[in-house]
Design a protein around this motif. Structure first.
Motif, PDB file in Angstrom:
ATOM      1  N   ALA A 112     -13.095 -10.204  23.366  1.00  0.00           N
ATOM      2  CA  ALA A 112     -13.255 -10.496  21.942  1.00  0.00           C
ATOM      3  C   ALA A 112     -12.032 -11.207  21.394  1.00  0.00           C
ATOM      4  CB  ALA A 112     -13.513  -9.202  21.160  1.00  0.00           C
ATOM      5  N   ALA A 113     -10.836 -10.728  21.766  1.00  0.00           N
ATOM      6  CA  ALA A 113      -9.603 -11.359  21.290  1.00  0.00           C
ATOM      7  C   ALA A 113      -9.516 -12.802  21.768  1.00  0.00           C
ATOM      8  CB  ALA A 113      -8.390 -10.563  21.765  1.00  0.00           C
ATOM      9  N   ALA A 114      -9.882 -13.049  23.015  1.00  0.00           N
ATOM     10  CA  ALA A 114      -9.842 -14.411  23.541  1.00  0.00           C
ATOM     11  C   ALA A 114     -10.802 -15.320  22.781  1.00  0.00           C
ATOM     12  CB  ALA A 114     -10.188 -14.404  25.030  1.00  0.00           C
ATOM     13  N   ASP A 115     -11.982 -14.805  22.490  1.00  0.00           N
ATOM     14  CA  ASP A 115     -12.960 -15.595  21.735  1.00  0.00           C
ATOM     15  C   ASP A 115     -12.447 -15.904  20.330  1.00  0.00           C
ATOM     16  OD1 ASP A 115     -14.705 -15.615  23.858  1.00  0.00           O
ATOM     17  OD2 ASP A 115     -15.964 -13.982  23.094  1.00  0.00           O
ATOM     18  N   TRP A 116     -11.835 -14.928  19.691  1.00  0.00           N
ATOM     19  CA  TRP A 116     -11.355 -15.127  18.319  1.00  0.00           C
ATOM     20  C   TRP A 116     -10.202 -16.116  18.278  1.00  0.00           C
ATOM     21  CZ3 TRP A 116     -11.335  -9.747  15.433  1.00  0.00           C
ATOM     22  CH2 TRP A 116     -12.632  -9.242  15.437  1.00  0.00           C
ATOM     23  N   ILE A 117      -9.320 -16.028  19.254  1.00  0.00           N
ATOM     24  CA  ILE A 117      -8.216 -16.986  19.318  1.00  0.00           C
ATOM     25  C   ILE A 117      -8.769 -18.394  19.546  1.00  0.00           C
ATOM     26  CG2 ILE A 117      -6.195 -17.708  20.645  1.00  0.00           C
ATOM     27  CD1 ILE A 117      -5.686 -15.262  18.842  1.00  0.00           C
ATOM     28  N   ALA A 125       0.856  -1.176   0.000  1.00  0.00           N
ATOM     29  CA  ALA A 125       0.000   0.000   0.000  1.00  0.00           C
ATOM     30  C   ALA A 125       0.894   1.229   0.000  1.00  0.00           C
ATOM     31  CB  ALA A 125      -0.916  -0.003   1.217  1.00  0.00           C
ATOM     32  N   ARG A 126       0.802   2.031  -1.059  1.00  0.00           N
ATOM     33  CA  ARG A 126       1.649   3.218  -1.227  1.00  0.00           C
ATOM     34  C   ARG A 126       3.121   2.891  -1.068  1.00  0.00           C
ATOM     35  NH1 ARG A 126      -1.565   8.360   1.522  1.00  0.00           N
ATOM     36  NH2 ARG A 126      -3.479   8.120   0.305  1.00  0.00           N
ATOM     37  N   GLY A 127       3.518   1.758  -1.622  1.00  0.00           N
ATOM     38  CA  GLY A 127       4.907   1.353  -1.614  1.00  0.00           C
ATOM     39  C   GLY A 127       5.377   0.717  -0.329  1.00  0.00           C
ATOM     40  N   ILE A 128       4.489   0.546   0.642  1.00  0.00           N
ATOM     41  CA  ILE A 128       4.858  -0.045   1.929  1.00  0.00           C
ATOM     42  C   ILE A 128       4.394  -1.490   1.957  1.00  0.00           C
ATOM     43  CG2 ILE A 128       4.579   0.099   4.435  1.00  0.00           C
ATOM     44  CD1 ILE A 128       3.892   3.066   4.058  1.00  0.00           C
ATOM     45  N   PRO A 129       5.265  -2.445   2.285  1.00  0.00           N
ATOM     46  CA  PRO A 129       4.859  -3.861   2.331  1.00  0.00           C
ATOM     47  C   PRO A 129       4.183  -4.210   3.649  1.00  0.00           C
ATOM     48  CG  PRO A 129       7.186  -3.690   2.797  1.00  0.00           C
ATOM     49  CD  PRO A 129       6.719  -2.283   2.521  1.00  0.00           C
ATOM     50  N   PHE A 130       3.160  -5.023   3.557  1.00  0.00           N
ATOM     51  CA  PHE A 130       2.472  -5.562   4.728  1.00  0.00           C
ATOM     52  C   PHE A 130       2.370  -7.072   4.559  1.00  0.00           C
ATOM     53  CE2 PHE A 130       1.071  -1.228   4.394  1.00  0.00           C
ATOM     54  CZ  PHE A 130       0.885  -0.784   5.692  1.00  0.00           C
ATOM     55  N   LEU A 131       2.673  -7.788   5.606  1.00  0.00           N
ATOM     56  CA  LEU A 131       2.532  -9.234   5.584  1.00  0.00           C
ATOM     57  C   LEU A 131       1.116  -9.599   6.028  1.00  0.00           C
ATOM     58  CD1 LEU A 131       3.984 -11.987   5.202  1.00  0.00           C
ATOM     59  CD2 LEU A 131       4.379 -11.962   7.678  1.00  0.00           C
ATOM     60  N   VAL A 132       0.402 -10.347   5.207  1.00  0.00           N
ATOM     61  CA  VAL A 132      -0.943 -10.820   5.523  1.00  0.00           C
ATOM     62  C   VAL A 132      -0.866 -12.315   5.779  1.00  0.00           C
ATOM     63  CG1 VAL A 132      -3.329 -11.017   4.741  1.00  0.00           C
ATOM     64  CG2 VAL A 132      -1.954  -9.032   4.077  1.00  0.00           C
ATOM     65  N   ARG A 133      -1.448 -12.760   6.881  1.00  0.00           N
ATOM     66  CA  ARG A 133      -1.391 -14.180   7.245  1.00  0.00           C
ATOM     67  C   ARG A 133      -2.595 -14.514   8.108  1.00  0.00           C
ATOM     68  NH1 ARG A 133      -0.401 -14.177  12.514  1.00  0.00           N
ATOM     69  NH2 ARG A 133       0.940 -12.574  13.460  1.00  0.00           N
ATOM     70  N   ALA A 134      -2.747 -15.790   8.436  1.00  0.00           N
ATOM     71  CA  ALA A 134      -3.825 -16.217   9.321  1.00  0.00           C
ATOM     72  C   ALA A 134      -3.573 -15.736  10.749  1.00  0.00           C
ATOM     73  CB  ALA A 134      -3.936 -17.746   9.304  1.00  0.00           C
ATOM     74  N   LEU A 135      -4.649 -15.455  11.457  1.00  0.00           N
ATOM     75  CA  LEU A 135      -4.560 -15.191  12.889  1.00  0.00           C
ATOM     76  C   LEU A 135      -4.028 -16.445  13.585  1.00  0.00           C
ATOM     77  CD1 LEU A 135      -5.368 -13.226  15.259  1.00  0.00           C
ATOM     78  CD2 LEU A 135      -7.523 -14.504  15.355  1.00  0.00           C
TER      79      LEU A 135
END
Length: 211
Positions: A63-68, A21-31
């Motif tokens: 919420a984070a605990a539930d998602w994990i 995004a705008r020349g900046i790399p982002f790593l996308v992966r599973a939670l």
């Protein structure tokens, strides 16, 4: 046969990719299970506006605990994007040094009665539960306006395709007053299918046949 959510939890490598995004790399992966602290921080850091439009009033730690706990179970698949200043060669960070998260993509592969599948039927649109994913992305406030939301779309679509889906609907629709989000989705090919009113107010359902 498409992989199962449980299989992707055991081996999430097919979901991992780098986006820009705008020349900046982002790593996308599973939670991952070790993301609990980072996910709590992400949800806590959302502004009141972002929380109202996406996360709601649920306690961030709960919420984070539930998602994990849901990883590899039920119908849920969630992707996260790393902040670029913590991008590494690995796809996970140790629990004592969690990666900051720049974005989260919530994918749900179930269409329970009374929600999207019922609302869309009222618009004259039949959703195939085996081929439709409910889709809800969110970008951290500090990265909004940087093009990250658009950059995350192909990663979300690839994950949905991997699990055999070819149509996406917005998870819970979009609030009718969220004009910025409505314009964003329209720019990226979503169409407005109809309007509804629920406990959150007036909403708009939007869908996309995946490219």
């Amino acid at each position: 046969m498409p992989p199962t959510i449980a299989a992707l939890a055991a081996d999430p490598s097919p979901l991992t990719r780098t986006v820009t995004a705008r020349g900046i790399p982002f790593l996308v992966r599973a939670l991952l299970p070790e993301d609990r602290a980072a996910l709590t921080g992400f949800l806590t850091g959302l502004s009141a506006t972002s929380r109202r439009y996406w996360h709601g009033d649920t306690d961030p730690a709960d919420a984070a605990a539930d998602w994990i706990d849901a990883i590899g179970r039920y119908d849920k698949l969630r992707l996260v994007a790393h902040c670029p200043d913590q991008l590494t060669e690995t796809t996970a960070h140790p629990p004592d040094r969690p990666a900051d998260l720049a974005g989260v993509i919530d994918l749900s592969f179930c269409l329970p009665d009374g929600y999207e599948i019922t609302r869309y039927a009222g618009y004259g649109i039949t959703l195939d539960p085996a081929r439709t994913v409910r889709f809800g992305p969110c970008v951290a406030d500090r990265w909004q306006g940087h093009g990250l939301a658009a950059a995350l779309l192909p990663a979300a679509y690839a994950a949905a395709r991997l699990l055999g889906c070819d149509r996406a609907v917005l998870f819970g629709g979009v609030q009718a007053t969220n004009h910025r989000a409505r314009r964003f989705y329209q720019r990226h090919g979503f169409t407005e299918a109809g309007t509804f009113t629920d406990e959150h107010g007036d909403g708009v359902d939007m869908l996309l046949d995946l490219p």
